[in-house]
Design a protein around this motif. Sequence first.
Motif, PDB file in Angstrom:
ATOM      1  N   ARG A 245      45.691  25.327  42.851  1.00 18.66           N
ATOM      2  CA  ARG A 245      44.586  25.733  43.728  1.00 18.66           C
ATOM      3  C   ARG A 245      43.556  26.574  42.973  1.00 18.66           C
ATOM      4  N   SER A 246      42.312  26.417  43.387  1.00 17.28           N
ATOM      5  CA  SER A 246      41.283  27.358  42.964  1.00 17.28           C
ATOM      6  C   SER A 246      41.381  28.602  43.836  1.00 17.28           C
ATOM      7  N   THR A 247      40.972  29.722  43.299  1.00 14.16           N
ATOM      8  CA  THR A 247      40.946  30.966  44.072  1.00 14.16           C
ATOM      9  C   THR A 247      39.559  31.588  43.941  1.00 14.16           C
ATOM     10  N   PHE A 248      39.092  32.183  45.033  1.00 11.05           N
ATOM     11  CA  PHE A 248      37.779  32.821  44.996  1.00 11.05           C
ATOM     12  C   PHE A 248      37.788  34.081  45.853  1.00 11.05           C
ATOM     13  N   LEU A 249      36.822  34.931  45.592  1.00  8.24           N
ATOM     14  CA  LEU A 249      36.652  36.188  46.317  1.00  8.24           C
ATOM     15  C   LEU A 249      35.249  36.222  46.881  1.00  8.24           C
ATOM     16  N   VAL A 250      35.127  36.462  48.176  1.00  5.88           N
ATOM     17  CA  VAL A 250      33.820  36.618  48.826  1.00  5.88           C
ATOM     18  C   VAL A 250      33.841  37.933  49.582  1.00  5.88           C
ATOM     19  N   THR A 251      33.026  38.892  49.135  1.00  7.74           N
ATOM     20  CA  THR A 251      33.027  40.224  49.739  1.00  7.74           C
ATOM     21  C   THR A 251      31.599  40.707  49.945  1.00  7.74           C
ATOM     22  N   ASN A 252      31.414  41.543  50.943  1.00  8.43           N
ATOM     23  CA  ASN A 252      30.098  42.143  51.179  1.00  8.43           C
ATOM     24  C   ASN A 252      29.827  43.308  50.229  1.00  8.43           C
ATOM     25  N   SER A 253      30.862  43.838  49.585  1.00  8.00           N
ATOM     26  CA  SER A 253      30.674  44.928  48.628  1.00  8.00           C
ATOM     27  C   SER A 253      29.944  44.411  47.395  1.00  8.00           C
ATOM     28  N   LEU A 254      29.168  45.281  46.764  1.00  5.39           N
ATOM     29  CA  LEU A 254      28.443  44.905  45.559  1.00  5.39           C
ATOM     30  C   LEU A 254      29.356  44.955  44.343  1.00  5.39           C
ATOM     31  N   TRP A 255      28.854  44.466  43.197  1.00  9.77           N
ATOM     32  CA  TRP A 255      29.687  44.264  42.023  1.00  9.77           C
ATOM     33  C   TRP A 255      30.320  45.560  41.518  1.00  9.77           C
ATOM     34  N   ASP A 256      29.565  46.658  41.443  1.00 11.08           N
ATOM     35  CA  ASP A 256      30.105  47.878  40.851  1.00 11.08           C
ATOM     36  C   ASP A 256      31.339  48.369  41.607  1.00 11.08           C
TER      37      ASP A 256
ATOM     38  N   VAL B  94      39.574  24.264  52.409  1.00  8.64           N
ATOM     39  CA  VAL B  94      39.475  25.687  52.057  1.00  8.64           C
ATOM     40  C   VAL B  94      40.279  26.525  53.039  1.00  8.64           C
ATOM     41  N   LEU B  95      41.099  27.433  52.514  1.00  8.51           N
ATOM     42  CA  LEU B  95      41.769  28.457  53.324  1.00  8.51           C
ATOM     43  C   LEU B  95      41.150  29.798  52.968  1.00  8.51           C
ATOM     44  N   TYR B  96      40.636  30.501  53.981  1.00  2.74           N
ATOM     45  CA  TYR B  96      40.016  31.811  53.738  1.00  2.74           C
ATOM     46  C   TYR B  96      40.807  32.888  54.459  1.00  2.74           C
ATOM     47  N   VAL B  97      41.094  33.956  53.748  1.00  2.00           N
ATOM     48  CA  VAL B  97      41.911  35.055  54.265  1.00  2.00           C
ATOM     49  C   VAL B  97      41.030  36.290  54.431  1.00  2.00           C
ATOM     50  N   GLY B  98      41.001  36.829  55.652  1.00  2.00           N
ATOM     51  CA  GLY B  98      40.183  38.011  55.909  1.00  2.00           C
ATOM     52  C   GLY B  98      40.784  38.863  57.001  1.00  2.00           C
ATOM     53  N   ASP B  99      40.135  39.991  57.278  1.00  2.00           N
ATOM     54  CA  ASP B  99      40.655  40.932  58.272  1.00  2.00           C
ATOM     55  C   ASP B  99      39.760  41.051  59.495  1.00  2.00           C
TER      56      ASP B  99
ATOM     57  N   THR C  53      33.153  46.518  43.804  1.00  2.00           N
ATOM     58  CA  THR C  53      34.167  45.463  43.772  1.00  2.00           C
ATOM     59  C   THR C  53      34.993  45.533  42.500  1.00  2.00           C
ATOM     60  N   ASN C  54      34.344  45.767  41.376  1.00  3.70           N
ATOM     61  CA  ASN C  54      35.056  45.832  40.100  1.00  3.70           C
ATOM     62  C   ASN C  54      36.038  47.000  40.066  1.00  3.70           C
ATOM     63  N   ILE C  55      35.646  48.129  40.639  1.00  4.85           N
ATOM     64  CA  ILE C  55      36.530  49.296  40.659  1.00  4.85           C
ATOM     65  C   ILE C  55      37.766  49.020  41.506  1.00  4.85           C
ATOM     66  N   VAL C  56      37.556  48.493  42.703  1.00  6.36           N
ATOM     67  CA  VAL C  56      38.680  48.249  43.613  1.00  6.36           C
ATOM     68  C   VAL C  56      39.604  47.171  43.060  1.00  6.36           C
ATOM     69  N   MET C  57      39.041  46.071  42.583  1.00  6.19           N
ATOM     70  CA  MET C  57      39.869  44.978  42.091  1.00  6.19           C
ATOM     71  C   MET C  57      40.565  45.345  40.783  1.00  6.19           C
ATOM     72  N   ASN C  58      39.944  46.190  39.978  1.00  8.55           N
ATOM     73  CA  ASN C  58      40.614  46.689  38.778  1.00  8.55           C
ATOM     74  C   ASN C  58      41.843  47.500  39.153  1.00  8.55           C
TER      75      ASN C  58
ATOM     76  N   ASP D 153      38.736  37.857  51.319  1.00  9.13           N
ATOM     77  CA  ASP D 153      37.874  39.022  51.477  1.00  9.13           C
ATOM     78  C   ASP D 153      38.512  40.143  50.667  1.00  9.13           C
ATOM     79  N   MET D 154      37.772  41.205  50.432  1.00 13.92           N
ATOM     80  CA  MET D 154      38.351  42.317  49.660  1.00 13.92           C
ATOM     81  C   MET D 154      38.746  43.497  50.554  1.00 13.92           C
TER      82      MET D 154
END
Length: 629
Positions: free
Chosen positions: A338-349, A460-465, A351-356, A153-154
């Motif tokens: 391992r593969s890695t993935f991100l699943v978040t409820n935030s939209l792309w715009d 799959v291992l999923y990490v969230g809060d 998400t891109n700012i935070v992950m950047n 999660d993000m």
Amino acid sequence: MSPPLPTTLPSCYRTFAPVSDSCLLSSPLTNPQRCLFNLTMRIPKRPVHFCLSLFYPPPFLSRFPFHRAFSGSKLSFHNAGTHQLHTCNSMDKDHGTGLGDRISHFHTMTKTDGGQEPCIWSSPGGGCKIDVGKQIFCNRSLNMKNIVAVGFDMDYTLAQYRPETFETLSYNGTIRKLVYDLGYPEELLEWSFDWKYMVRGLVLDKKRGNILKMDRHKYVKVAYHGFREMSKEDKVDAYGLTLIRDAFDEPDYAVIDTLFSLAEAFLFAQLVDFMDNNPDKVPKLTDYARMYKDVRAAVDLCHRDGTLKQMVARDPKLYINEDTSIVPMLEMLRESGRSTFLVTNSLWDYTNIVMNFLCGTHKLDGSSTGNFDWLKYFDVVITGSAKPGFFHEDSRANLFEVEPESGMLLNTDNGTPMPQVGSFSPKLLLKGENKTCRVFQGGTVGHLHKLLSIESSSQVLYVGDHIYGDILRSKKVLGWRTMLVVPELESEVKLLWELRGMRKQLRLLRNERDLIEDQIHHLKWSLKFDAISDDEKQNISSKIDELESQRNQVRLTHQEAQRKCHQKFHKIWGQLLKTGYQNSRFAHQVERFACLYTSQVSNLSLYSPDKYYRPGEDFMPHEFDILPI
């Protein structure tokens, strides 16, 4: 310096200490000189057994059968992300240091040359001691060698928000929406937010205006009406005199199970007090439940109009904690296969700012370059996922591919690109030979499994809060393996260590009180016997009076000590994962739904990517004093 720990504790101190077999090859019982491993270890192609000397609370020493046999050895605490303990001959020169000093010294994971580069497991300096607040704890066995994809999660997982700035921003925005959009009086604008007051795991009683903390059996132990503490009698009247146990669930109750909810819980308590003192100043026909509904509506308005996200986008560093271990952690996971993935409820715009900010390339002045470099650390990114609905495979949510540069959504057929209608053809980034990651919006977990070629959900291992949004649904519905991020855990476990003496005193006082009460009950029962004389009855009555006086004194001492211990953790709500002597409701949820739990996501970087996490053995109360430990 802390004094050395005692070698004995009262038999009432119930503990267990199973030893992990992840260190059997280097066990001090068979080869004590192999406990510590080479500090130049790199990521192995095959699993490597290794031993970490870690922290574990002192009570285990009193129950461990061989602590005297190795009196010449120093005791080290080994934790494979679980409750485990072993002895290990020290290889340090400091042979005169007491055990308490050795364990209470928390090592800093910093670069040896004084730089800020984190010390991760795969680095040349990896494999060092892990601070007690950085450990990963295990509820259910998890072999990382069986995991083929690790997801994150993000918000409040990869991105840890600063409550003193971000939650205050949310609080102030909610106040303005209540006043200007929902008709509440303008004097609310003068209110302020205490970001330390509320904690996770609380339950809001919408009808009565109460805030509750309960144990794992759903018995209310701490309760406030607004900011006024409720008496024991009030708690019993409200929650203890019913023929059918209350489930404390929606729609009459709201659970504060995410850090995003702390501000709204605090505001709800303020409004309860405000309405009690000024019933004529709130909108007509408003009760506690309606006020909570208005608060939720105001919070949603803040998120919907983009006010909060725009403020974060202007200066992410003001609202988000930097974590330099995130990128090395992601790199290590990917290099391990391992593969890695991100699943978040935030939209792309957003998400891109935070992950950047968290993972992107930064300039010399610390600002982000604003490109898409961070995508190279993921195989798939899904934004706008609408969790927890995302975890239902039978959901009919459509999956759209996101064109990163423009943010345009492209139609897909379960992830396969579809021809676009019309003459406009957007520039597609990350395609062809240079493609490293695909970005999507919406969809369901079925789409994700197909994109990552997942054959079994247990891979799959999923990490969230979020217990309900991230952990419960992904584990209960899908069978994913789960890790819960609990930022509050870092300070809590350290404080547990510091208060070990006080907690021992509480147990001794509780035992003493029980012993006195047993004696009183026996003497009172003996008064019923016809064979005893009047003088004997008088002596027994005097003895009962004396014991009752002692019991009352012990009870008062115990209550005062328990109150002080409670307030050390939090002046109002006490220990996050305890309520008195019982696990709290929040702790019960963590235990049920999280395979692993830890204080921050980057703690994964401190362990081998092939780690086998093992829990301690479960014990029933009748087993503690019977089984030899």
